[in-house]
Design a protein around this motif. Structure first.
Motif, PDB file in Angstrom:
ATOM      1  N   ALA A 419      -0.116   4.442 -31.260  1.00 37.09           N
ATOM      2  CA  ALA A 419       1.065   3.567 -31.250  1.00 37.09           C
ATOM      3  C   ALA A 419       0.686   2.137 -31.644  1.00 37.09           C
ATOM      4  O   ALA A 419      -0.283   1.568 -31.129  1.00 37.09           O
ATOM      5  CB  ALA A 419       1.709   3.584 -29.879  1.00 37.09           C
ATOM      6  N   VAL A 420       1.469   1.542 -32.573  1.00 37.15           N
ATOM      7  CA  VAL A 420       1.274   0.165 -33.038  1.00 37.15           C
ATOM      8  C   VAL A 420       2.637  -0.509 -33.083  1.00 37.15           C
ATOM      9  O   VAL A 420       3.591   0.048 -33.648  1.00 37.15           O
ATOM     10  CB  VAL A 420       0.616   0.123 -34.426  1.00 37.15           C
ATOM     11  CG1 VAL A 420       0.486  -1.334 -34.902  1.00 37.15           C
ATOM     12  CG2 VAL A 420      -0.748   0.801 -34.403  1.00 37.15           C
ATOM     13  N   VAL A 421       2.739  -1.728 -32.479  1.00 38.00           N
ATOM     14  CA  VAL A 421       3.972  -2.517 -32.519  1.00 38.00           C
ATOM     15  C   VAL A 421       3.732  -3.689 -33.475  1.00 38.00           C
ATOM     16  O   VAL A 421       2.738  -4.416 -33.346  1.00 38.00           O
ATOM     17  CB  VAL A 421       4.362  -3.031 -31.126  1.00 38.00           C
ATOM     18  CG1 VAL A 421       5.722  -3.731 -31.185  1.00 38.00           C
ATOM     19  CG2 VAL A 421       4.397  -1.878 -30.135  1.00 38.00           C
ATOM     20  N   THR A 422       4.657  -3.896 -34.438  1.00 32.76           N
ATOM     21  CA  THR A 422       4.456  -4.887 -35.501  1.00 32.76           C
ATOM     22  C   THR A 422       5.707  -5.755 -35.645  1.00 32.76           C
ATOM     23  O   THR A 422       6.838  -5.239 -35.559  1.00 32.76           O
ATOM     24  CB  THR A 422       4.167  -4.189 -36.837  1.00 32.76           C
ATOM     25  OG1 THR A 422       3.094  -3.282 -36.673  1.00 32.76           O
ATOM     26  CG2 THR A 422       3.818  -5.200 -37.912  1.00 32.76           C
ATOM     27  N   VAL A 423       5.500  -7.086 -35.880  1.00 31.34           N
ATOM     28  CA  VAL A 423       6.606  -7.980 -36.226  1.00 31.34           C
ATOM     29  C   VAL A 423       6.903  -7.827 -37.706  1.00 31.34           C
ATOM     30  O   VAL A 423       5.993  -7.905 -38.547  1.00 31.34           O
ATOM     31  CB  VAL A 423       6.253  -9.453 -35.898  1.00 31.34           C
ATOM     32  CG1 VAL A 423       7.356 -10.390 -36.389  1.00 31.34           C
ATOM     33  CG2 VAL A 423       6.009  -9.632 -34.405  1.00 31.34           C
ATOM     34  N   PRO A 431       5.958 -13.156 -39.183  1.00 28.44           N
ATOM     35  CA  PRO A 431       4.891 -12.848 -38.217  1.00 28.44           C
ATOM     36  C   PRO A 431       3.914 -14.012 -38.148  1.00 28.44           C
ATOM     37  O   PRO A 431       3.636 -14.662 -39.158  1.00 28.44           O
ATOM     38  CB  PRO A 431       4.225 -11.596 -38.801  1.00 28.44           C
ATOM     39  CG  PRO A 431       5.240 -11.014 -39.735  1.00 28.44           C
ATOM     40  CD  PRO A 431       6.031 -12.156 -40.268  1.00 28.44           C
ATOM     41  N   ALA A 432       3.373 -14.291 -36.972  1.00 29.40           N
ATOM     42  CA  ALA A 432       2.502 -15.455 -36.798  1.00 29.40           C
ATOM     43  C   ALA A 432       1.233 -15.040 -36.058  1.00 29.40           C
ATOM     44  O   ALA A 432       1.238 -14.108 -35.252  1.00 29.40           O
ATOM     45  CB  ALA A 432       3.225 -16.568 -36.038  1.00 29.40           C
ATOM     46  N   TYR A 433       0.143 -15.722 -36.408  1.00 36.20           N
ATOM     47  CA  TYR A 433      -1.125 -15.545 -35.744  1.00 36.20           C
ATOM     48  C   TYR A 433      -0.993 -16.003 -34.302  1.00 36.20           C
ATOM     49  O   TYR A 433      -0.263 -16.984 -34.049  1.00 36.20           O
ATOM     50  CB  TYR A 433      -2.194 -16.340 -36.494  1.00 36.20           C
ATOM     51  CG  TYR A 433      -3.579 -16.218 -35.919  1.00 36.20           C
ATOM     52  CD1 TYR A 433      -4.400 -15.149 -36.264  1.00 36.20           C
ATOM     53  CD2 TYR A 433      -4.056 -17.188 -35.034  1.00 36.20           C
ATOM     54  CE1 TYR A 433      -5.669 -15.050 -35.718  1.00 36.20           C
ATOM     55  CE2 TYR A 433      -5.326 -17.079 -34.490  1.00 36.20           C
ATOM     56  CZ  TYR A 433      -6.132 -16.001 -34.841  1.00 36.20           C
ATOM     57  OH  TYR A 433      -7.389 -15.900 -34.304  1.00 36.20           O
ATOM     58  N   PRO A 434      -1.612 -15.376 -33.314  1.00 40.59           N
ATOM     59  CA  PRO A 434      -2.676 -14.357 -33.448  1.00 40.59           C
ATOM     60  C   PRO A 434      -2.183 -12.908 -33.259  1.00 40.59           C
ATOM     61  O   PRO A 434      -2.955 -11.984 -33.406  1.00 40.59           O
ATOM     62  CB  PRO A 434      -3.626 -14.724 -32.323  1.00 40.59           C
ATOM     63  CG  PRO A 434      -2.735 -15.218 -31.226  1.00 40.59           C
ATOM     64  CD  PRO A 434      -1.597 -15.926 -31.914  1.00 40.59           C
ATOM     65  N   GLN A 435      -0.919 -12.658 -32.913  1.00 45.21           N
ATOM     66  CA  GLN A 435      -0.486 -11.292 -32.602  1.00 45.21           C
ATOM     67  C   GLN A 435       0.670 -10.878 -33.519  1.00 45.21           C
ATOM     68  O   GLN A 435       1.790 -10.657 -33.093  1.00 45.21           O
ATOM     69  CB  GLN A 435      -0.039 -11.212 -31.126  1.00 45.21           C
ATOM     70  CG  GLN A 435      -1.146 -11.471 -30.121  1.00 45.21           C
ATOM     71  CD  GLN A 435      -2.204 -10.374 -30.162  1.00 45.21           C
ATOM     72  OE1 GLN A 435      -1.966  -9.310 -30.683  1.00 45.21           O
ATOM     73  NE2 GLN A 435      -3.403 -10.671 -29.678  1.00 45.21           N
ATOM     74  N   ARG A 436       0.352 -10.817 -34.807  1.00 45.44           N
ATOM     75  CA  ARG A 436       1.373 -10.308 -35.732  1.00 45.44           C
ATOM     76  C   ARG A 436       1.683  -8.833 -35.449  1.00 45.44           C
ATOM     77  O   ARG A 436       2.795  -8.359 -35.663  1.00 45.44           O
ATOM     78  CB  ARG A 436       0.899 -10.480 -37.176  1.00 45.44           C
ATOM     79  CG  ARG A 436       0.828 -11.943 -37.622  1.00 45.44           C
ATOM     80  CD  ARG A 436       0.442 -12.037 -39.078  1.00 45.44           C
ATOM     81  NE  ARG A 436      -0.954 -11.655 -39.295  1.00 45.44           N
ATOM     82  CZ  ARG A 436      -1.959 -12.523 -39.330  1.00 45.44           C
ATOM     83  NH1 ARG A 436      -1.717 -13.823 -39.163  1.00 45.44           N
ATOM     84  NH2 ARG A 436      -3.194 -12.118 -39.522  1.00 45.44           N
ATOM     85  N   ASP A 437       0.667  -8.069 -34.996  1.00 46.93           N
ATOM     86  CA  ASP A 437       0.864  -6.673 -34.580  1.00 46.93           C
ATOM     87  C   ASP A 437      -0.030  -6.413 -33.373  1.00 46.93           C
ATOM     88  O   ASP A 437      -0.945  -7.188 -33.073  1.00 46.93           O
ATOM     89  CB  ASP A 437       0.555  -5.693 -35.707  1.00 46.93           C
ATOM     90  CG  ASP A 437      -0.808  -5.946 -36.339  1.00 46.93           C
ATOM     91  OD1 ASP A 437      -1.736  -6.328 -35.603  1.00 46.93           O
ATOM     92  OD2 ASP A 437      -0.961  -5.731 -37.556  1.00 46.93           O
TER      93      ASP A 437
END
Length: 524
Positions: A419-423, A431-437
């Protein structure tokens, strides 16, 4: 020379008559011995073995030759033979080179012969020889023998004979003769079932197994044909008809599905309701709610023959509720042949089945009436994972930085993996650093895992942050899209984004967003 006296006429007549008589007697004595046979031979004391001769089997007649003591010559015995007067004295057997008999001697001579027809036969013994002068000497004696049929005796036993179905037949073959029978072959009349006995010794018996098919129910017969070679090399054939009672054909195959039982758990009554016979389809079979996860996806499928005839090539397959074969289950060859009252069981793993409408088990087989099948619909619900987003907490800073905290929940009872959650970028959202996905990984059934994402937003142009969730269930990749709502931007005369009024609005928005669970159709 002295002359004879002259006799009177009457006396002369008497003397002449006496001379004629004396002359005749003298001639008879001289001729008589020359006309009589010098060697007087007879046949006596004849015995026949075996006591009950059979057709085609060797028979021995032992007779005694006696040369009378009054014979004035010896005799060379050339042969003793058995002849059949009804067939122009055809020779059935003979004994030769038997030696010489002197007057008063006897000679026992066995003669072996065969008879190819049963019944009482009037035969004749003939002894032939020559005396010392080379003259032929012959003696005869009648011989009557009773010939029994020489065919093998066949006794037939059957267990159950079903109309139109192959039925087992046991035939016991016995040799009643005094000599071996060769190439004994027993065949079911009208069929291809046959067995061969190379040699059947005298008095021996042997049992062979055959298969017979009787077409009609009721009283009937099993007909056997026995061919054999007699001891003298004659091919013969005999027939045997065994009466039997033939049952009507009844084909009834049942399918049962149940959870595997441990050695100490006993049998669960609700797992025995999947019993079905007669080739129909059954109602859904319930599952036990108390079954653990390991047994939920494994079942034992049992196929039972309740009919009265064997079925062949029994194969089990699985289908979904619409009749589409489930390749994840596979095919099972259960039995080459399944006899009446027999059953066979196979363990089936349903862990890769995705169907939620049940699994239809189909047992296909070949019966005496042709191809057929029996099916049972088993109420199986696949353990399947399903991802969704819950507990979203969205915060926005003055410079438009968005932080999204939430949980990836698995609302199914199967496992969710990778499972991967992505903006996702959109108008006013990047999407912005540090948690774009965020890689969540594996989430067990009825469980969740936290995640955190970051983005930049222009709150005047965007109302929510698009999110995408990708994951796998049983190796199948799935995708889910969702939107995390942004707090509404409140503009007032007293302040900007950091004013108390705006803060209250943001708090209300966060509280509302935290209670939202988004369900989105999956894209395959």
């Amino acid at each position: 020379m002295r002359s004879l006296p002259v006799l009177p006429g009457p006396l002369r007549a008497v003397v002449f008559a006496l001379l004629v008589v004396v002359s005749a007697v003298a001639v008879g004595v001289a001729v008589g011995p020359a006309a009589a046979a010098d060697a007087r031979v007879t046949l006596t004391d004849t015995t026949v073995t075996p006591a009950t001769p059979t057709v085609g089997a060797p028979v021995t007649a032992e007779t005694t030759l006696r040369l009378s003591a009054g014979s004035d010559t010896s005799m060379a015995v050339e042969e003793v033979r058995v002849v059949d007067p009804s067939s122009d004295d055809a020779v059935l057997g003979r004994a030769t080179d038997l030696g010489r008999l002197s007057p008063g001697e006897t000679l026992a001579v066995p003669v072996t012969f065969t008879v190819n027809e049963s019944g009482s036969r009037d035969l004749r013994l003939v002894a032939v020889g020559t005396d010392s002068d080379g003259d032929r000497v012959e003696a005869t004696r009648p011989l009557t023998v009773g010939i029994e049929p020489g065919a093998p005796q066949v006794e037939v036993e059957t267990d159950r004979v079903v109309a139109g179905a192959p039925s087992s037949v046991q035939a016991t073959v016995s040799n009643p003769t005094t000599a071996p029978l060769r190439s004994v072959e027993v065949t079911v009349a009208g069929g291809e079932s046959r067995r061969t006995i190379p040699t059947l010794a005298s008095g021996a018996s042997e049992t062979v197994n055959l298969t017979a098919v009787v077409p009609n129910a009721g009283d009937g017969t099993v007909d056997l044909r026995t061919s054999y070679t007699t001891p003298n090399g004659v091919k013969r054939e005999a027939r045997t008809a065994a009466p039997v009672t033939v049952e009507p054909l009844r084909t009834d195959i049942g399918v049962r599905v149940q959870r595997p039982q441990s050695d100490d758990s006993g049998e669960a009554g609700d797992d025995l309701t999947g019993l079905l016979g007669g080739g129909g389809t059954g109602a859904l079979q319930p599952q036990s709610e108390s079954a653990d996860e390991s047994s939920a996806s494994r079942v034992d499928v049992t196929v039972t023959n309740f009919g009265n005839a064997a079925v062949d090539e029994v194969v089990l397959t699985a289908e979904d509720s619409e009749g589409v074969r489930l390749g994840s289950v596979g095919r099972f060859a259960l039995a080459d042949s399944l006899g009446p009252g027999e059953e066979t069981t196979v363990a089936v793993d349903l862990s890769r089945v995705q169907s939620t409408d049940g699994v239809r088990f189909v047992a296909a087989y070949e019966s005496p009436r042709g191809s057929n099948e029996t099916a049972l619909l088993y109420d199986y619900r696949a353990r399947r994972g399903e991802a969704t987003l819950t507990g979203l907490d969205i915060s926005v800073t003055e410079d438009g930085r968005v932080t999204i905290d939430g949980n990836l929940a698995n609302v199914g009872d199967g496992e969710v993996t990778s499972a991967v959650v992505t903006v996702q970028p959109a108008e006013g959202i990047q999407p912005a650093y540090p948690q774009r996905d965020y890689f969540v990984g594996t989430v067990d059934g009825s469980s969740f895992a936290p995640f955190e994402l970051t983005a930049r937003a222009d709150v005047t142009d965007a109302s929510g942050v698009p999110l995408r969730v990708t994951y796998s269930v049983d190796g199948e990749p799935l995708t889910m899209n969702a939107t995390a709502p942004l707090p509404p931007a409140e503009r007032s005369a007293g302040g900007g984004p950091g004013s108390p009024g705006l803060a209250a609005v943001i708090l209300l928005g966060l509280a509302a967003a935290a209670s939202v669970t988004v369900y989105v159709a999956r894209n395959r």
